[in-house]
Write a protein that holds these residues in place. Structure first.
Motif, PDB file in Angstrom:
ATOM      1  N   UNK A 141      55.969  53.381  45.175  1.00  0.00           N
ATOM      2  CA  UNK A 141      56.549  54.643  44.289  1.00  0.00           C
ATOM      3  C   UNK A 141      55.480  55.514  43.548  1.00  0.00           C
ATOM      4  N   UNK A 181      56.155  58.202  41.419  1.00  0.00           N
ATOM      5  CA  UNK A 181      56.907  58.717  40.132  1.00  0.00           C
ATOM      6  C   UNK A 181      56.888  57.726  38.957  1.00  0.00           C
ATOM      7  N   UNK A 182      57.034  56.624  39.305  1.00  0.00           N
ATOM      8  CA  UNK A 182      57.339  55.272  38.330  1.00  0.00           C
ATOM      9  C   UNK A 182      56.811  54.105  38.677  1.00  0.00           C
ATOM     10  N   UNK A 241      60.998  51.177  42.248  1.00  0.00           N
ATOM     11  CA  UNK A 241      60.739  51.270  43.599  1.00  0.00           C
ATOM     12  C   UNK A 241      61.166  52.668  44.093  1.00  0.00           C
ATOM     13  N   UNK A 242      61.009  52.760  45.542  1.00  0.00           N
ATOM     14  CA  UNK A 242      61.335  54.309  46.035  1.00  0.00           C
ATOM     15  C   UNK A 242      62.600  54.752  46.141  1.00  0.00           C
ATOM     16  N   UNK A 243      63.538  53.541  45.950  1.00  0.00           N
ATOM     17  CA  UNK A 243      64.765  53.709  46.192  1.00  0.00           C
ATOM     18  C   UNK A 243      65.392  54.801  45.030  1.00  0.00           C
ATOM     19  N   UNK A 244      65.307  54.040  43.744  1.00  0.00           N
ATOM     20  CA  UNK A 244      65.848  54.643  42.498  1.00  0.00           C
ATOM     21  C   UNK A 244      64.764  55.356  41.627  1.00  0.00           C
ATOM     22  N   UNK A 245      63.540  55.093  41.863  1.00  0.00           N
ATOM     23  CA  UNK A 245      62.413  55.742  41.265  1.00  0.00           C
ATOM     24  C   UNK A 245      62.540  55.652  39.631  1.00  0.00           C
ATOM     25  N   UNK A 246      62.475  56.706  38.826  1.00  0.00           N
ATOM     26  CA  UNK A 246      62.413  56.695  37.560  1.00  0.00           C
ATOM     27  C   UNK A 246      64.037  56.521  37.091  1.00  0.00           C
ATOM     28  N   UNK A 247      65.202  56.692  38.086  1.00  0.00           N
ATOM     29  CA  UNK A 247      66.361  56.495  37.695  1.00  0.00           C
ATOM     30  C   UNK A 247      66.628  55.045  37.985  1.00  0.00           C
ATOM     31  N   UNK A 290      68.217  51.532  37.542  1.00  0.00           N
ATOM     32  CA  UNK A 290      69.194  51.089  36.582  1.00  0.00           C
ATOM     33  C   UNK A 290      68.981  50.183  35.553  1.00  0.00           C
ATOM     34  N   UNK A 291      68.003  49.062  36.108  1.00  0.00           N
ATOM     35  CA  UNK A 291      67.428  48.068  35.265  1.00  0.00           C
ATOM     36  C   UNK A 291      66.524  48.552  34.139  1.00  0.00           C
ATOM     37  N   UNK A 331      66.771  51.898  32.904  1.00  0.00           N
ATOM     38  CA  UNK A 331      67.667  52.834  32.254  1.00  0.00           C
ATOM     39  C   UNK A 331      68.727  51.661  31.322  1.00  0.00           C
ATOM     40  N   UNK A 332      69.099  50.788  31.703  1.00  0.00           N
ATOM     41  CA  UNK A 332      70.125  49.880  30.938  1.00  0.00           C
ATOM     42  C   UNK A 332      69.527  49.185  29.931  1.00  0.00           C
ATOM     43  N   UNK A 379      69.379  50.860  27.103  1.00  0.00           N
ATOM     44  CA  UNK A 379      70.365  51.452  26.606  1.00  0.00           C
ATOM     45  C   UNK A 379      71.460  50.065  25.778  1.00  0.00           C
TER      46      UNK A 379
END
Lengths: 430, 430
Positions: free
Chosen positions: A404, A406-407, A411-417, A419-420, A422-423, A426
């Motif tokens: 990837x 972007x980040x 990986x290229x599936x979720x990129x900067x979104x 879940x691991x 982000x969560x 959070x």
């Protein structure tokens, strides 16, 4: 002395020490299992310590076997040696040479030299192959021919042999009387049934079982009592022919064990998903807890081209229920002789099934392995995720081929979104 | 009127007629299942009858969904449309567009035109994607932003939406208190948890659930209540966070059903093999028998590169235990965005799992299909074996690429030593 007789006499062999180390258990614990027959250690006396000592049985890691070998149609010796190497590299615990085409002595010799895994064979295939070479029908061969071949395999260093001793006049009659969609799908079973009918005689491997045991004792060849009447389709599963044979195999297990020979039992084959666990339990009941060596099982008949997946489903359920040894099935099953890539995929499918079962069995280290991977994921530690993967090369190939931008930590599936990612933040703040 | 309200009023819709025909059951039987909520028929009112009407639920064929979509890293729109086509050709029953990169309206429009399957989306992804496009953090978006996107998807013709309504202050707190190895692995779940923490507010999809239901009623969008707190590794399986969320989803199911909206429930994820069936049973208990839509489940964490196999194991067991809808997992899972071949393999793995489960569920025609294949094998009828294969092209490719010469009615694995051929003659004479 066989590993069984040694264990019974309270001796710990070097092979037990090595095999126990692989399991992460004490040699004495393994010896106790071998002594009472709930585990086997197939290791021909001729082998030296460059060969892997692999124990198979109760609460041990579920092992994986890869079948290779030429056929009457495709007798490319070098290719089969390559397959043996690919199977070993992919993580198989043993290889069976099922060759029926070309010079079988040469093939076995080359495989012995090429890999360091215990080798299994089905000696009756050599008898059939030799008869065909001479233009004879299989049923013209004699019991002595069969035992000569078995003796030769034992002398050469084969560690386990499949012998279809339970295909008898009685069990075949029961199978025939009940009726089957797909008859006998075990090659060895079919050949023996053919021999028995033509010669109006009992199966020599059943009638002369003690002679077989003698050979095994001399070389410490483990008997793999074949399921010659295994179901070849879901409609035939768990029928009277299959279960009658299993009862006989249980009785033969007692006789072999008493004499000091190591025994495991082969099982199906094609079984509906909800009959897989019961097949394992009935085998353990009928055969004194002997290690169970299943082929698949395949939980549907309709997926030629994907039978490594179908087998992984059945194999995982079987392993979780107590099956000890999974014979791989490749994507080529039911269609043609496998190619190299099929061998690799077959081993991987069976290894995944074995490990999924080991987690449930509570095999030491199994659940911990998954936890380590989960921790590597939690840390977005890609190097460690790849190193821990069941096939690091495959994981590496995909990761390094699709980095990837972007980040880079995702990986290229979720990129900067991711879940691991982000969560984690959070949950820390919550 | 939604399919649920129609069924409850005793009306049989054209979609029920078509979906029932696919199942080989009477439309009235399907309508009864839909009326009481144990089956759903996701079919947006905007769709015409060129789109497939697919029913999902109790004792119906287990269905397969394929996820496709761009990411922030890989936004190749045409490639994702190709993936949708490949998924449809491979036999998927629905497609979810999870795009997060590029012009999402254009992507959805192209997918609507490219395939004839009901389409699902996760509207919260569009909210996250839009925020990222504008350089904003996700938690800056408002509840109205989210509902605007949901309304737009509904108007465009989306047939089911994943909404993570059960990720609440309470369930997240329970998850955090118990502790997890891998936190929240659902992207939607993680985004909402992040939003809730930053805004010190309750999940708007939970708080304004009736507003959500209103949109669904207007367009007959089926609610797919997402498992935002699903376990992302075996160590986290069936924990308090996951089960707390499921209890909430059960309560929301009652509310949506009462209003007349169709509902299904999403499930894990990563689960040890022996917890798969219990996960299905507890979902059915807690959610009034609503259709269960599982992601995998994966029965081990350690096989990146082979997660279509790992998922097929868990999916087959789940389906046999009553799961109704399998979301495929591709070999690219945990590593990168899938390529076309990954999509095909993912669908095939899930279809095999679904069918293996259907045999156990007693779905009409399932066991008969396997029996037909067995009969074709018994007759050594290769044309019929290939035509019956779950993937005839793959079977044909292998068969035609490796035709036996010694005995053309057999295959290159066994050649003239074919067990079926040998045993047929032996059993006839015995």
């Amino acid at each position: 002395m066989t590993q069984l007789l040694a264990a019974r006499a309270g001796r710990i062999t070097p092979e037990m020490v090595r095999a126990a180390a692989d399991e992460g258990i004490k040699p004495k614990e393994l010896a106790d299992k071998i002594a009472c027959g709930v585990a086997v250690l197939p290791f021909n006396k001729k082998l030296d310590d460059t060969y892997r000592a692999v124990a198979i049985g109760e609460k041990l890691k579920t092992k994986v076997n890869a079948n290779i070998g030429t056929s009457r149609d495709r007798a490319d010796l070098e290719m089969e040696v390559c397959k043996a190497r690919v199977a070993e590299e992919a993580g198989a615990d043993s290889v069976m040479d099922l060759s029926t085409g070309g010079d079988l002595d040469v093939i076995r010799d080359k495989i012995f030299k090429a890999i360091r895994l215990p080798l299994g064979t089905v000696p009756i295939y050599e008898a059939a192959s030799a008869a065909d070479d001479d233009g004879r029908d299989f049923h013209k061969i004699t019991p002595d021919d069969i035992f000569e071949i078995i003796g030769r395999h034992a002398e050469e260093g084969v560690s386990f042999i499949t012998v279809h001793c339970g295909v008898t006049r009685d069990s075949v009659k029961r199978l025939k009387n009940e009726g089957r969609v797909l008859g006998i799908v075990s090659r060895g079973g079919a050949l023996l049934a053919d021999w028995m009918v033509h010669n109006d005689a009992e199966n020599p491997l059943y009638e002369q079982f003690d002679r077989l045991v003698e050979i095994c004792l001399e070389h410490d060849v483990t008997l793999s009592l074949g399921d010659g009447l295994r179901p070849g389709c879901l409609a035939d599963a768990t029928d009277r022919g299959q279960v009658s044979e299993l009862v006989l195999l249980g009785e033969l297990t007692d006789r072999a064990r008493e004499a000091g020979a190591q025994v495991m039992i082969e099982g199906p084959g094609h079984i509906p998903l909800d009959e897989v666990a019961e097949n394992v339990r009935i085998q353990k009941n009928l055969c004194g807890g002997a290690p169970f060596y299943v082929l698949g099982p395949l939980v549907t008949d309709v997926a030629p081209g994907y039978d490594h997946i179908t087998a992984a489903i059945g194999g995982a359920i079987a392993a979780a229920a107590g099956a000890d040894f999974l014979c791989y099935v490749t994507p080529a099953e039911h269609l043609c002789l496998p190619i190299l890539e099929d061998v690799r995929l077959g081993v991987m499918g069976a290894r995944i099934a074995a490990h999924a079962g080991d987690i449930v069995k509570g095999v030491p280290g199994a659940a911990e392995y998954d936890r380590e991977m989960a921790e590597a994921r939690a840390e977005l530690d890609w190097r460690r995720q790849i190193d821990l993967a069941i096939d690091p090369d495959e994981a590496e190939k995909r990761r390094s081929g699709d980095i990837p931008t972007v980040s880079s930590e995702t990986c290229t599936m979720c990129s900067n979104l991711c879940a691991i990612k982000v969560s984690k933040e959070a949950l820390r703040r919550s």
